[in-house]
Design a protein around this motif. Structure first.
Motif, PDB file in Angstrom:
ATOM      1  N   UNK A   7      -2.776  13.652  -2.755  1.00 29.56           N
ATOM      2  CA  UNK A   7      -3.065  13.244  -1.413  1.00 29.56           C
ATOM      3  C   UNK A   7      -2.650  13.981  -0.342  1.00 29.56           C
ATOM      4  N   UNK A   8      -3.307  13.833   0.765  1.00 29.63           N
ATOM      5  CA  UNK A   8      -2.887  14.748   2.067  1.00 29.63           C
ATOM      6  C   UNK A   8      -3.027  13.800   3.310  1.00 29.63           C
ATOM      7  N   UNK A  44       0.894  -1.277   0.045  1.00 27.75           N
ATOM      8  CA  UNK A  44      -0.068  -0.155  -0.052  1.00 27.75           C
ATOM      9  C   UNK A  44       0.914   1.250   0.133  1.00 27.75           C
ATOM     10  N   UNK A  45       0.280   2.305  -0.259  1.00 29.99           N
ATOM     11  CA  UNK A  45       0.819   3.553  -0.394  1.00 29.99           C
ATOM     12  C   UNK A  45       1.453   4.076   0.905  1.00 29.99           C
ATOM     13  N   UNK A  46       0.463   3.927   1.781  1.00 30.78           N
ATOM     14  CA  UNK A  46       0.747   4.475   3.201  1.00 30.78           C
ATOM     15  C   UNK A  46       1.637   3.710   3.967  1.00 30.78           C
ATOM     16  N   UNK A  79      -6.160  19.625  13.798  1.00 35.10           N
ATOM     17  CA  UNK A  79      -6.498  19.406  12.138  1.00 35.10           C
ATOM     18  C   UNK A  79      -6.306  17.869  11.852  1.00 35.10           C
ATOM     19  N   UNK A  80      -7.321  17.278  11.080  1.00 33.00           N
ATOM     20  CA  UNK A  80      -7.190  15.984  10.899  1.00 33.00           C
ATOM     21  C   UNK A  80      -7.422  15.828   9.118  1.00 33.00           C
ATOM     22  N   UNK A  81      -6.658  14.973   8.719  1.00 30.65           N
ATOM     23  CA  UNK A  81      -6.241  14.860   7.386  1.00 30.65           C
ATOM     24  C   UNK A  81      -7.597  14.456   6.689  1.00 30.65           C
ATOM     25  N   UNK A  82      -8.276  13.428   7.300  1.00 27.63           N
ATOM     26  CA  UNK A  82      -9.616  12.961   6.936  1.00 27.63           C
ATOM     27  C   UNK A  82     -10.716  13.733   7.175  1.00 27.63           C
ATOM     28  N   UNK A 121      -4.375   9.312   6.231  1.00 28.09           N
ATOM     29  CA  UNK A 121      -4.579   9.965   4.802  1.00 28.09           C
ATOM     30  C   UNK A 121      -5.982  10.649   4.934  1.00 28.09           C
ATOM     31  N   UNK A 122      -6.210  11.317   3.792  1.00 31.88           N
ATOM     32  CA  UNK A 122      -7.361  12.138   3.812  1.00 31.88           C
ATOM     33  C   UNK A 122      -8.589  11.075   3.366  1.00 31.88           C
ATOM     34  N   UNK A 123      -8.092   9.920   2.974  1.00 28.69           N
ATOM     35  CA  UNK A 123      -9.071   8.901   2.641  1.00 28.69           C
ATOM     36  C   UNK A 123      -8.592   7.691   2.064  1.00 28.69           C
TER      37      UNK A 123
END
Length: 253
Positions: free
Chosen positions: A59-60, A25-27, A99-102, A46-48
């Motif tokens: 992606x954030x 996976x990317x994460x 602050x939360x990316x998702x 991640x943001x999702x």
């Protein structure tokens, strides 16, 4: 200090964004690079999710680090050099602690790319179609999406989400004047798993004349995945942008 990391990736070689057992996976790939440099387990969020094979131009992810901004920038530079060629870390910015990316994201934009022409340098990154689609009919159907909130008909079955409610802000097709490609853009506050690909696949049925815009509306109202079209292939879908309220970001100086 909490930071947002901005990154991009070609998702071809990955099972999606989110870490999962027995599949790349990317994460996980990014966390491994960060952990190697910091010499301790390092997590990002991640943001999702993106499905296997889906790409991201933006992606954030958020990360908590005991580093000032200059040190954090150096960390990202070093981690980027460790990562494979299909993942790139572009920048890191400080944000407020909550602050939360998702959950702080107010909008996410996806695009789907379709070409009638053979594209030797992008054949694995766009969907080639061998017949014409009626863009006007597809746009008529797509314009209905902001009028609905329950997208069960376009959701992957048997997921663990608590609600299928999403608020679509815009959805439309256009032809890129430079490349000639047909591009679908959709922005919403959140997306269900497989939702964009299911919408695109169903809009293809409208574009082929097999379904009317009124039929498309009835599919959504039925809240039944079996009535929608097949999901469009993943390799032509891109997460293009994630939007956040300005007040989450701290000054860079």
């Amino acid at each position: 200090m909490r930071y947002f990391i901005y990154l991009s990736y070609n998702g071809t070689a990955y099972s999606g964004w989110q870490t999962q057992p027995n599949a790349p996976s990317v994460q996980e790939t990014i966390e491994r690079a960060l952990s190697t440099i910091l010499q301790q387990p390092t997590a990002i969020l991640g943001a999702g999710r993106t499905d296997a094979g889906v790409h991201a131009r933006e992606m954030v992810a958020h990360i908590d680090l005991p580093l000032d901004l200059e040190e954090a920038r150096h960390l990202i530079f070093r981690a980027d050099r460790l990562l494979p060629k299909d993942i790139a870390l572009s920048r890191i910015v400080p944000v407020v602690p909550e602050a939360h990316a998702r959950f702080s994201a107010v909008g996410r934009t996806y695009r789907y790319y379709v070409s009638r022409e053979k594209m030797p340098f992008a054949q694995d990154l766009v969907l080639r179609m061998y017949f014409d689609l009626d863009i006007e009919r597809m746009n008529e159907a797509a314009s209905l999406l902001p009028h609905f909130t329950d997208f069960t008909s376009f959701s992957k079955l048997h997921t663990d989400v608590k609600t299928n409610i999403c608020h679509v802000q815009e959805a439309y097709w256009r032809r890129d004047p430079e490349t000639g490609m047909l591009v679908f853009t959709i922005t919403a506050d959140r997306f269900l798993r497989n939702m964009v690909r299911a919408i695109v696949g169903t809009l293809f049925q409208v574009g082929k004349g097999r379904m009317s815009p009124e039929d498309f509306s009835r599919v959504i109202e039925a809240e039944d995945r079996s009535l929608a079209g097949s999901s469009a292939p993943a390799h032509a879908l891109y997460l293009e942008r994630v939007d956040y309220p300005e007040e989450l970001f701290l000054p860079l100086d």
